[in-house]
Enzyme design. Structure first.
Site, mmCIF file in Angstrom:
data_model
loop_
_atom_site.group_PDB
_atom_site.id
_atom_site.type_symbol
_atom_site.label_atom_id
_atom_site.label_comp_id
_atom_site.label_asym_id
_atom_site.label_seq_id
_atom_site.Cartn_x
_atom_site.Cartn_y
_atom_site.Cartn_z
ATOM 1 N N ASP A 184 -10.063 2.575 1.969
ATOM 2 C CA ASP A 184 -10.073 2.074 3.358
ATOM 3 C C ASP A 184 -10.542 3.181 4.306
ATOM 4 O OD1 ASP A 184 -9.141 -0.473 2.816
ATOM 5 O OD2 ASP A 184 -7.030 0.052 3.124
ATOM 6 N N LYS B 86 0.795 -1.233 0.000
ATOM 7 C CA LYS B 86 0.000 0.000 0.000
ATOM 8 C C LYS B 86 0.828 1.285 0.000
ATOM 9 C CE LYS B 86 -4.184 -1.915 1.908
ATOM 10 N NZ LYS B 86 -5.111 -2.019 3.025
HETATM 11 N N1 LIG Z 1 -11.269 -5.027 7.005
HETATM 12 C C1 LIG Z 1 -10.731 -4.360 5.999
HETATM 13 O O1 LIG Z 1 -11.431 -3.855 5.124
HETATM 14 C C2 LIG Z 1 -9.244 -4.168 5.941
HETATM 15 C C3 LIG Z 1 -8.724 -3.100 5.194
HETATM 16 C C4 LIG Z 1 -7.347 -2.916 5.184
HETATM 17 C C5 LIG Z 1 -6.515 -3.799 5.863
HETATM 18 N N2 LIG Z 1 -7.058 -4.833 6.579
HETATM 19 C C6 LIG Z 1 -6.185 -5.761 7.319
HETATM 20 O O2 LIG Z 1 -5.284 -4.998 8.125
HETATM 21 C C7 LIG Z 1 -4.079 -5.728 8.330
HETATM 22 C C8 LIG Z 1 -2.847 -4.868 8.121
HETATM 23 O O3 LIG Z 1 -2.749 -4.440 6.771
HETATM 24 P P1 LIG Z 1 -1.565 -3.442 6.332
HETATM 25 O O4 LIG Z 1 -1.791 -3.145 4.904
HETATM 26 O O5 LIG Z 1 -1.432 -2.311 7.275
HETATM 27 O O6 LIG Z 1 -0.262 -4.377 6.502
HETATM 28 P P2 LIG Z 1 1.262 -3.910 6.658
HETATM 29 O O7 LIG Z 1 1.475 -2.606 5.988
HETATM 30 O O8 LIG Z 1 2.083 -5.080 6.258
HETATM 31 O O9 LIG Z 1 1.425 -3.653 8.243
HETATM 32 C C9 LIG Z 1 1.337 -4.734 9.143
HETATM 33 C C10 LIG Z 1 1.395 -4.215 10.579
HETATM 34 O O10 LIG Z 1 1.245 -5.357 11.443
HETATM 35 C C11 LIG Z 1 2.361 -5.399 12.358
HETATM 36 N N3 LIG Z 1 2.666 -6.793 12.657
HETATM 37 C C12 LIG Z 1 2.720 -7.822 11.772
HETATM 38 N N4 LIG Z 1 3.032 -8.979 12.423
HETATM 39 C C13 LIG Z 1 3.165 -8.650 13.730
HETATM 40 C C14 LIG Z 1 3.489 -9.396 14.905
HETATM 41 N N5 LIG Z 1 3.737 -10.711 14.847
HETATM 42 N N6 LIG Z 1 3.541 -8.748 16.101
HETATM 43 C C15 LIG Z 1 3.286 -7.411 16.180
HETATM 44 N N7 LIG Z 1 2.983 -6.658 15.092
HETATM 45 C C16 LIG Z 1 2.941 -7.266 13.891
HETATM 46 C C17 LIG Z 1 3.481 -4.696 11.631
HETATM 47 O O11 LIG Z 1 4.453 -4.243 12.582
HETATM 48 P P3 LIG Z 1 5.947 -3.807 12.090
HETATM 49 O O12 LIG Z 1 5.834 -2.398 11.584
HETATM 50 O O13 LIG Z 1 6.768 -3.939 13.315
HETATM 51 O O14 LIG Z 1 6.341 -4.795 11.009
HETATM 52 C C18 LIG Z 1 2.704 -3.544 10.958
HETATM 53 O O15 LIG Z 1 2.447 -2.524 11.904
HETATM 54 C C19 LIG Z 1 -4.166 -6.939 7.390
HETATM 55 O O16 LIG Z 1 -4.574 -8.045 8.150
HETATM 56 C C20 LIG Z 1 -5.261 -6.546 6.398
HETATM 57 O O17 LIG Z 1 -5.926 -7.650 5.846
HETATM 58 C C21 LIG Z 1 -8.406 -5.033 6.626
#
Ligand SMILES: NC(=O)c1ccc[n+]([C@@H]2O[C@H](COP(=O)([O-])OP(=O)(O)OC[C@H]3O[C@@H](n4cnc5c(N)ncnc54)[C@H](OP(=O)(O)O)[C@@H]3O)[C@@H](O)[C@H]2O)c1
Length: 305
Positions: free
Chosen positions: A110, A74
């Site tokens: 989003d 993203k």
């Molecule tokens: N419901 C909906 O419509 C919707 C919309 C958008 C996104 N989402 C969901 O939101 C989630 C995040 O998406 P994103 O695009 O923001 O992903 P991203 O950019 O990859 O960010 C992931 C985040 O999760 C943290 N993280 C991952 N594994 C972790 C762990 N084991 N312990 C602690 N923190 C951890 C990461 O921390 P670090 O910075 O330390 O790596 C980062 O802050 C996904 O599951 C996605 O499917 C849902």
């Protein structure tokens, strides 16, 4: 569910992500195309980070109508685009690309999706305090949405503190105070005692993982626990339910962000109930509800578009 007949004239949209096989976006979009009789098909493309530039070039080369962009692209996709919407620029994250005759425009549905999903809770968070766990693309969208909802103070808690600090610096200002905190802060009452909502934007929970240690009982009784993970019971929400706090999962956000992307590509508004039904969301299945865990159908939640 009605199916889409693919022809030589069918327009293609889709999603770029890694992982992507779990995505429910093909289900909701294809159901809406069928319901409206539109000659479109939505496909999931597994795009690794090294292949992102090539995949974006293929949107032009193959004349795709547009794509959604999900984890982990993203933020990285932004330099590959020709223009950005105001909200996508503010958030520093894109989840939807629209192909306007080879000109690739980045948007972020989003933000409106999260806002719309808040429904009656939107009034409660106005002027209040929020804790956002995570600092990725979804966190940027949620922080932008919370600012639009006039939340006064946001604490961004993340494993990598540097990323939380980058968000605090980018979004902090006279109207919204932002602070960056490490994960350990979730155990402290000081982080949570005045919170009106706690939003999990990390992907923890997709695979049934345990959540981080969090002082649920320190939050006010009205504090909303919102998990962006959708379609499953997560440890984050189970902890909140056990503490008798209101909870909401990411299903309605998924529906609302999908509906907004659908409109950007087709100019048509999809029937929201068709999207919800495609996800198999029935009145008894929603994971949003009262502290006692009573469940409401999405139609009864009064969500705002
Ligand atoms: N419901 C909906 O419509 C919707 C919309 C958008 C996104 N989402 C969901 O939101 C989630 C995040 O998406 P994103 O695009 O923001 O992903 P991203 O950019 O990859 O960010 C992931 C985040 O999760 C943290 N993280 C991952 N594994 C972790 C762990 N084991 N312990 C602690 N923190 C951890 C990461 O921390 P670090 O910075 O330390 O790596 C980062 O802050 C996904 O599951 C996605 O499917 C849902």
């Amino acid at each position: 569910m009605p199916t889409v007949a693919v022809t030589g004239a069918t327009r293609v949209v889709g999603i770029f992500g890694e992982p992507v096989a779990h995505s429910h976006s093909p289900t909701i979009h294809n159901a809406a195309f069928a319901a409206l009789g539109l000659d479109y098909v939505y496909v999931a493309f597994h795009v690794r980070p090294v292949a992102l530039a090539g995949a974006v070039a293929a949107v032009r080369a193959l004349d795709l109508r547009g794509v959604n962009v999900t984890v982990p692209h993203k933020e990285r996709v932004i330099p590959l685009l020709d223009s950005l919407s105001r909200v996508a620029r503010t958030a520093g994250a894109v989840n939807t690309i629209v192909n306007r005759a080879g000109h690739l425009h980045g948007d972020n549905t989003d933000i409106v999706g999260f806002l719309a999903s808040l429904g009656r809770h939107r009034r409660r968070v106005r002027g209040g305090r929020a804790v956002v766990i995570g600092a990725g693309g979804a966190a940027r969208a949620v922080v932008t949405a919370l600012q639009l909802a006039a939340v006064r103070e946001i604490r961004v808690v993340n494993r990598t503190l540097r990323r939380a600090a980058a968000i605090a610096q980018r979004f902090g200002g006279p109207r919204t105070r932002l602070a960056a905190l490490p994960l350990a802060a979730l155990r402290e009452a000081a982080t949570l005692a005045d919170a009106d909502c706690v939003v999990n934007t990390t992907s923890l929970g997709w695979r049934g993982e345990r959540f981080l240690p969090l002082a649920y009982a320190a939050t006010p009784r009205h504090c909303l626990f919102y998990d962006l993970v959708y379609g499953r019971s997560t440890a984050f929400l189970r902890g909140a339910r056990a503490a008798r706090r209101p909870v909401m999962d990411g299903t309605e956000m998924l529906v609302r962000q999908g509906a907004a992307a659908f409109t950007l590509w087709t100019g048509r508004r999809p029937p929201l109930d068709v999207l919800r039904a495609a996800l198999g969301v029935g009145a008894a299945e929603l994971t949003t509800g009262s502290p006692a865990g009573s469940l409401q159908s999405p139609a009864k939640r009064g969500a705002i578009v």
